[in-house]
Design a protein around this motif. Sequence first.
Motif, PDB file in Angstrom:
ATOM      1  N   MET A 142       0.842  -1.184   0.000  1.00 35.89           N
ATOM      2  CA  MET A 142       0.000   0.000   0.000  1.00 35.89           C
ATOM      3  C   MET A 142       0.884   1.243   0.000  1.00 35.89           C
ATOM      4  N   ILE A 143       0.389   2.296  -0.611  1.00 40.30           N
ATOM      5  CA  ILE A 143       1.043   3.600  -0.587  1.00 40.30           C
ATOM      6  C   ILE A 143       0.062   4.574   0.056  1.00 40.30           C
ATOM      7  N   VAL A 144       0.507   5.279   1.074  1.00 37.92           N
ATOM      8  CA  VAL A 144      -0.313   6.330   1.686  1.00 37.92           C
ATOM      9  C   VAL A 144      -0.142   7.571   0.822  1.00 37.92           C
ATOM     10  N   LEU A 145      -1.262   8.150   0.428  1.00 36.99           N
ATOM     11  CA  LEU A 145      -1.266   9.294  -0.481  1.00 36.99           C
ATOM     12  C   LEU A 145      -1.582  10.586   0.263  1.00 36.99           C
ATOM     13  N   ASN A 146      -0.867  11.652  -0.100  1.00 38.22           N
ATOM     14  CA  ASN A 146      -1.260  12.967   0.383  1.00 38.22           C
ATOM     15  C   ASN A 146      -2.379  13.481  -0.531  1.00 38.22           C
ATOM     16  N   GLU A 147      -2.890  14.660  -0.257  1.00 44.60           N
ATOM     17  CA  GLU A 147      -4.018  15.187  -1.045  1.00 44.60           C
ATOM     18  C   GLU A 147      -3.688  15.314  -2.534  1.00 44.60           C
ATOM     19  N   PRO A 148      -2.531  15.884  -2.926  1.00 41.35           N
ATOM     20  CA  PRO A 148      -2.209  15.941  -4.354  1.00 41.35           C
ATOM     21  C   PRO A 148      -2.035  14.542  -4.972  1.00 41.35           C
ATOM     22  N   GLY A 149      -1.427  13.617  -4.231  1.00 45.10           N
ATOM     23  CA  GLY A 149      -1.271  12.250  -4.737  1.00 45.10           C
ATOM     24  C   GLY A 149      -2.612  11.589  -4.975  1.00 45.10           C
ATOM     25  N   LYS A 150      -3.530  11.782  -4.039  1.00 45.36           N
ATOM     26  CA  LYS A 150      -4.898  11.261  -4.184  1.00 45.36           C
ATOM     27  C   LYS A 150      -5.552  11.848  -5.431  1.00 45.36           C
ATOM     28  N   ALA A 151      -5.399  13.157  -5.621  1.00 43.74           N
ATOM     29  CA  ALA A 151      -6.009  13.819  -6.776  1.00 43.74           C
ATOM     30  C   ALA A 151      -5.449  13.253  -8.082  1.00 43.74           C
ATOM     31  N   ILE A 152      -4.150  12.994  -8.124  1.00 37.44           N
ATOM     32  CA  ILE A 152      -3.537  12.427  -9.327  1.00 37.44           C
ATOM     33  C   ILE A 152      -4.072  11.021  -9.578  1.00 37.44           C
ATOM     34  N   VAL A 153      -4.099  10.193  -8.544  1.00 38.08           N
ATOM     35  CA  VAL A 153      -4.573   8.810  -8.696  1.00 38.08           C
ATOM     36  C   VAL A 153      -6.021   8.790  -9.179  1.00 38.08           C
ATOM     37  N   GLU A 154      -6.845   9.673  -8.640  1.00 42.56           N
ATOM     38  CA  GLU A 154      -8.244   9.714  -9.070  1.00 42.56           C
ATOM     39  C   GLU A 154      -8.389  10.105 -10.539  1.00 42.56           C
ATOM     40  N   LEU A 155      -7.398  10.800 -11.080  1.00 41.53           N
ATOM     41  CA  LEU A 155      -7.449  11.217 -12.482  1.00 41.53           C
ATOM     42  C   LEU A 155      -6.860  10.171 -13.427  1.00 41.53           C
ATOM     43  N   CYS A 156      -6.373   9.077 -12.893  1.00 40.20           N
ATOM     44  CA  CYS A 156      -5.803   8.008 -13.731  1.00 40.20           C
ATOM     45  C   CYS A 156      -6.933   7.162 -14.306  1.00 40.20           C
ATOM     46  N   ASP A 157      -7.676   7.764 -15.225  1.00 44.19           N
ATOM     47  CA  ASP A 157      -8.845   7.108 -15.807  1.00 44.19           C
ATOM     48  C   ASP A 157      -8.780   7.072 -17.329  1.00 44.19           C
ATOM     49  N   GLY A 158      -7.585   7.261 -17.869  1.00 44.70           N
ATOM     50  CA  GLY A 158      -7.414   7.221 -19.321  1.00 44.70           C
ATOM     51  C   GLY A 158      -7.346   8.587 -19.972  1.00 44.70           C
ATOM     52  N   ARG A 159      -7.532   9.650 -19.189  1.00 43.28           N
ATOM     53  CA  ARG A 159      -7.391  10.988 -19.777  1.00 43.28           C
ATOM     54  C   ARG A 159      -5.899  11.264 -20.000  1.00 43.28           C
ATOM     55  N   LEU A 162      -2.195  13.193 -19.965  1.00 44.02           N
ATOM     56  CA  LEU A 162      -1.434  13.908 -18.933  1.00 44.02           C
ATOM     57  C   LEU A 162      -1.761  15.394 -18.967  1.00 44.02           C
ATOM     58  N   ARG A 163      -1.923  15.945 -20.152  1.00 38.04           N
ATOM     59  CA  ARG A 163      -2.265  17.366 -20.287  1.00 38.04           C
ATOM     60  C   ARG A 163      -3.615  17.658 -19.621  1.00 38.04           C
ATOM     61  N   GLU A 164      -4.596  16.769 -19.835  1.00 37.72           N
ATOM     62  CA  GLU A 164      -5.902  16.946 -19.207  1.00 37.72           C
ATOM     63  C   GLU A 164      -5.802  16.813 -17.679  1.00 37.72           C
ATOM     64  N   MET A 165      -4.956  15.904 -17.222  1.00 36.89           N
ATOM     65  CA  MET A 165      -4.752  15.738 -15.784  1.00 36.89           C
ATOM     66  C   MET A 165      -4.184  17.013 -15.175  1.00 36.89           C
ATOM     67  N   VAL A 166      -3.167  17.562 -15.819  1.00 36.75           N
ATOM     68  CA  VAL A 166      -2.533  18.779 -15.321  1.00 36.75           C
ATOM     69  C   VAL A 166      -3.547  19.925 -15.275  1.00 36.75           C
ATOM     70  N   ALA A 167      -4.368  20.055 -16.319  1.00 36.09           N
ATOM     71  CA  ALA A 167      -5.381  21.121 -16.349  1.00 36.09           C
ATOM     72  C   ALA A 167      -6.380  20.951 -15.198  1.00 36.09           C
ATOM     73  N   ALA A 168      -6.809  19.729 -14.944  1.00 33.81           N
ATOM     74  CA  ALA A 168      -7.756  19.471 -13.849  1.00 33.81           C
ATOM     75  C   ALA A 168      -7.120  19.794 -12.499  1.00 33.81           C
ATOM     76  N   LEU A 169      -5.850  19.466 -12.333  1.00 34.03           N
ATOM     77  CA  LEU A 169      -5.162  19.748 -11.073  1.00 34.03           C
ATOM     78  C   LEU A 169      -4.950  21.248 -10.864  1.00 34.03           C
ATOM     79  N   LYS A 170      -4.712  21.977 -11.952  1.00 38.01           N
ATOM     80  CA  LYS A 170      -4.576  23.433 -11.832  1.00 38.01           C
ATOM     81  C   LYS A 170      -5.871  24.059 -11.352  1.00 38.01           C
TER      82      LYS A 170
END
Length: 90
Positions: free
Chosen positions: A33-50, A52-60
């Motif tokens: 298991m990996i314990v995730l901080n808030e940004p890590g959680k946000a990145i993992v939740e975006l790992c849905d096939g979108r 990287l550019r779309e991920m970065v835009a959503a995180l911004k």
Amino acid sequence: MADGIRRPVLAPHARYRWDKVRSEHQLVFPEGMIVLNEPGKAIVELCDGRSLREMVAALKEKFPGAEPEDDVREFIGQLAERGLVHDAAE
């Protein structure tokens, strides 16, 4: 780096969960298991096939003032090295 990973998705054996007992975000898989901080959680939740550019835009949008591109690529690369994400095209 996330070389070769253009549209990250979690591997079938990896999943995100919120552990209520420990009050922490986790990425769990058979080996551990990996314990995730808030940004890590946000990145993992975006790992849905979108992309990287779309991920970065959503995180911004989620974290105003952040410039997450390098961090996203590095984190996705680390997850890929552990076999926890792969490219959606695979």
